[in-house]
Design a protein around this motif. Structure first.
Motif, short mmCIF file in Angstrom:
data_model
loop_
_atom_site.label_atom_id
_atom_site.label_comp_id
_atom_site.label_asym_id
_atom_site.label_seq_id
_atom_site.Cartn_x
_atom_site.Cartn_y
_atom_site.Cartn_z
N TYR A 2 38.92 116.95 -27.55
CA TYR A 2 37.79 117.89 -27.61
C TYR A 2 37.31 118.08 -29.04
O TYR A 2 36.12 118.34 -29.27
N GLU A 3 38.20 117.95 -30.01
CA GLU A 3 37.78 117.98 -31.40
C GLU A 3 36.92 116.76 -31.70
O GLU A 3 35.94 116.84 -32.45
N ASP A 52 33.56 117.26 -30.20
CA ASP A 52 32.85 118.26 -31.01
C ASP A 52 32.19 117.59 -32.21
O ASP A 52 31.01 117.85 -32.52
N SER A 54 29.21 115.51 -30.98
CA SER A 54 28.04 116.32 -30.63
C SER A 54 27.33 116.87 -31.86
O SER A 54 26.13 117.18 -31.83
N ASP A 59 34.41 125.83 -25.83
CA ASP A 59 34.06 124.73 -26.73
C ASP A 59 33.17 123.71 -26.05
O ASP A 59 32.19 123.23 -26.63
N GLN A 115 29.41 122.53 -26.95
CA GLN A 115 29.10 121.13 -27.24
C GLN A 115 27.96 120.62 -26.35
O GLN A 115 27.05 119.94 -26.81
#
Length: 388
Positions: free
Chosen positions: A246-247, A250, A253, A323, A327
């Motif tokens: 997910y980082e 991120d 995006s 999150d 995003q």
């Protein structure tokens, strides 16, 4: 359990009361959907009030949607010839607050508690109410339900709040419980475990047991036996691996190419399979972009709505909800997200065609995903991107 943990204070009081015959009440209401705390209360009741060899006669699990409150109260009032003490867990308490005034039902409850059976304990389970860590953020409807429960049952029953556990308390629970079992849990490892699982105590407790077994069986020159490190959490806990993913999305995006490439290499270096894990990372990227596509299409604005938009088996870990919404909203249109899925599908074809370097394929994919989209194009051979 250390008494200083605020999230456990309500259940600590409950455990202290049932441990002393003089302080136990005839009834309690367990309010909240925190399963870990409910399980803690239930296990304490079973071990304190019910003999193991008399459990079949002493313990009664009743569902108020199947058994009327009148029958449940009648059974509680009737002494048992086979057990000196009886405990009744009454599930689906929300049935008492459905349509209609329920005057007769509450009159019967009131009559019972005016002269309760001293050899019986009633425990109402109100798990239809969600109590957040911060009570100021409690949903208005849940707040109304909570107040009604207090007004109707609070005079006779002890109220036990099963609220979501604060993240700092979850970290303390991890380190203190490990210490009590002779295992050192590094602070950064405990923080990562709590963060990656969104302070979901049932998940934390499950992964905690696995990590303790892993630490107990492992002993190397680099890492001492009976010690859990940050690397252990990142290796053993799937959600911790997903955090890094997910980082990465991120950074993508945000069109931050240097950070995205650094995170990609971090993912590959942390993977057990190294470069051979590329297909798995690609699958997770496709899944994440599909989730963002649904979020955009259904105009999801908050984490509560996301559980309705995403079906069971297609949801992200709780910590990632906000999150991922943030995003998804960075993409201007549905077309940008479908473009990303087509790029991932193209990379998937390349990876399955035995390329010279899988890392180069993934690097090019990340650079393309970070680039501003050009004029729209359509390639029918990549239609299956949506199926990844």
């Amino acid at each position: 359990m250390p008494p200083s943990l605020r999230s456990f204070a309500s259940t600590d009081r409950f455990l202290a009361e049932i441990a002393a015959p003089s302080s136990i009440r005839p009834g309690y209401v367990l309010i909240g959907d925190e399963i870990f705390l409910y399980d803690r209360c239930r296990r304490a009741v079973l071990s304190t009030l019910i003999a193991a060899d008399a459990r079949d006669f002493s313990l009664h699990d009743l569902d108020l949607s199947e058994t009327s409150i009148f029958e449940a109260l009648d059974r509680a009032q009737t002494p048992s010839l086979m057990a000196p003490f009886q405990v009744f867990f009454l599930r689906n308490t929300k049935v008492l607050y459905g349509r209609g005034s329920k005057k007769e039902e509450f009159a019967a409850i009131d009559a019972y508690f005016r002269s309760p059976n001293p050899q019986a304990l009633l425990i109402f389970v109100a798990d239809h109410i969600r109590i957040p860590t911060d009570l100021r953020r409690m949903d208005y409807q849940d707040k109304e339900r909570y107040e009604r429960l207090r007004e109707t049952l609070g005079d006779w029953c002890g109220i036990v709040e099963l609220a979501r556990v604060d993240e700092n308390d979850a970290v303390r629970w991890i380190t203190d419980t490990a210490d009590s079992r002779g295992v050192r849990f590094d602070p950064d490892a405990a923080r990562e475990l709590a963060d990656s699982l969104g302070a979901d105590m049932m998940l934390i407790a499950s992964e905690f047991e696995k990590l303790l077994l892993y630490a107990g069986a492992r002993g190397t020159e680099e890492v001492a036996k009976n010690r859990v490190t940050l690397g252990d959490v990142e290796t053993m806990v799937l959600a911790a691996k997903q955090r890094s993913l997910y980082e990465l999305t991120d950074a993508i995006s945000l069109r931050d190419r240097p950070r995205a490439l650094a995170l990609l290499h971090g993912l590959l270096n942390a993977s057990d399979g190294g470069e051979d894990a590329a297909i798995g990372h690609l699958y997770m990227l496709a899944r994440t972009f599909r989730q963002m596509l649904v979020i955009v299409e259904k105009n999801v604005r908050d984490s509560r709505a996301i559980w309705q938009a995403l079906w069971q088996g297609f949801r992200m870990p709780p910590f990632a909800a906000e999150d991922l919404i943030r995003q998804a909203r960075r993409y201007k249109s549905r077309r940008d997200l479908t473009r990303a899925l087509r790029l991932i599908a193209r990379a998937d074809l390349e990876l399955r065609s035995s390329p010279v370097s899988k890392v180069l394929v993934l690097e090019r994919l990340v650079l393309d995903l970070c680039a501003e989209p050009k004029a729209a194009f359509y390639d029918s051979s990549l239609q299956f991107a949506m199926e990844l």
